[in-house]
Design an enzyme around this catalytic site. Sequence first.
Site, PDB file in Angstrom:
ATOM      1  CB  SER A  64      37.563  31.439  35.162  1.00 46.20           C
ATOM      2  OG  SER A  64      36.282  31.795  34.723  1.00 46.20           O
ATOM      3  CE  LYS A  67      35.162  33.735  37.166  1.00 51.28           C
ATOM      4  NZ  LYS A  67      34.356  32.554  36.826  1.00 51.28           N
ATOM      5  CE1 TYR A 189      34.360  37.644  35.972  1.00 46.92           C
ATOM      6  CE2 TYR A 189      32.998  37.963  34.037  1.00 46.92           C
ATOM      7  CZ  TYR A 189      33.631  37.127  34.929  1.00 46.92           C
ATOM      8  OH  TYR A 189      33.536  35.765  34.762  1.00 46.92           O
ATOM      9  CE1 TYR A 240      34.004  28.380  38.005  1.00 45.42           C
ATOM     10  CE2 TYR A 240      34.959  27.166  36.183  1.00 45.42           C
ATOM     11  CZ  TYR A 240      34.854  28.308  36.927  1.00 45.42           C
ATOM     12  OH  TYR A 240      35.622  29.386  36.599  1.00 45.42           O
ATOM     13  CB  VAL A 258      36.162  29.322  28.994  1.00 46.34           C
ATOM     14  CG1 VAL A 258      35.139  28.709  29.930  1.00 46.34           C
ATOM     15  CG2 VAL A 258      36.082  30.838  28.984  1.00 46.34           C
TER      16      VAL A 258
HETATM   17  O1  DON Z   1      32.444  35.086  32.541  1.00 43.81           O
HETATM   18  C1  DON Z   1      32.729  34.265  31.690  1.00 43.81           C
HETATM   19  O2  DON Z   1      31.891  33.500  31.227  1.00 43.81           O
HETATM   20  C2  DON Z   1      34.175  34.206  31.214  1.00 43.81           C
HETATM   21  N1  DON Z   1      34.752  35.487  31.149  1.00 43.81           N
HETATM   22  C3  DON Z   1      35.015  33.360  32.134  1.00 43.81           C
HETATM   23  C4  DON Z   1      34.485  31.960  32.327  1.00 43.81           C
HETATM   24  C5  DON Z   1      35.510  30.953  32.637  1.00 43.81           C
HETATM   25  O3  DON Z   1      36.668  31.058  32.294  1.00 43.81           O
HETATM   26  C6  DON Z   1      35.011  29.727  33.302  1.00 43.81           C
HETATM   27  N2  DON Z   1      36.093  28.816  33.489  1.00 43.81           N
HETATM   28  N3  DON Z   1      36.281  27.688  33.307  1.00 43.81           N
END
Ligand code: DON
Length: 304
Positions: A64, A67, A189, A240, A258
């Site tokens: 993320s 993003k 994405y 978040y 993540v």
């Molecule tokens: O879309 C997802 O679930 C992952 N590619 C990215 C989520 C993520 O990194 C949330 N961050 N803390």
Amino acid sequence: MPDFQAILEGLYREAMNASDKGTVASYIPELAYIDKNNFGIHLKTADGKDYGAGDYKKVFSIQSISKVLALSKAMELIGENIWKRVDVEPSGHPFNQLALLEIENGIPRNPLINSGALVIADILVSNLQNPKEDFLNYIRDLSGDDTINFNTDVAHSEKVTGFKNYAAANLLKSFKNLNNPVDDVLDFYFHQCAIEMSCQQLTKAFFFLSNKGNCLSNKIRLTKTQAKRINAMMLTCGFYDEAGEFAFEVGLPGKSGVGGGIVALLPDNFVIATWSPGLNIKGNSLLGMKTLEKFTTKTKLSIF
Ligand code: DON
């Protein structure tokens, strides 16, 4: 000036000795293999000095964190028009929550939760000639580093298990807030999230946000106002339903992924990145957050 190298080395030692290192993300199966004993930290100051400790040169899945860079590329391409399709409010919910999206008629709360990032991905797919390649080159260019790449195993792993992202994209499509086919947006994405970078490379890539929009090579990437908006977004939405906690404990705009990475910055002062793959219950790096709290407490360098 604090002795940054000594501070980072001390923080590294404390992290290595921590009894609780969190839990590595496994909902993207390919991420589950990463050893949670990895720990890296890197600091880049506004005057161009670098300090690092531990695994700060080892690459990991930025997830993320991408993003923020996708948002900055979209701002460069279509400016304020972004805000017709995505809001700028914290969600107070997990990154993959869908309920608000339906209640709010397909307008995601902000560009840093998954649904918002999918709208940004749609904008990039519409406005870039070769979306994946052009976005990767954008990040390489920001970092001054051509070795940065996708991990296609991670992208594929998420493609076959990313049911909630498929649900979010379909929901956006049903509200007419996705112009391209769902599969094209998700393919972009999953690849942007699967870019691999080290803490050192991340501090280079994010330097422009600490430097009024001008990147390391002094090229203007965003206006000062646009850089301010992205930093505001990171401060209020970068973690978040733990964004308040990060502002409270650390006091810097930042963004987690993540994969266990966190990037944070103090405008006109520094960019710092940590990597510790074990996450807390909210999906943010457990030791990354703790370490950054100690860093801003020890150095007394934060926005507050
Ligand atoms: O879309 C997802 O679930 C992952 N590619 C990215 C989520 C993520 O990194 C949330 N961050 N803390």
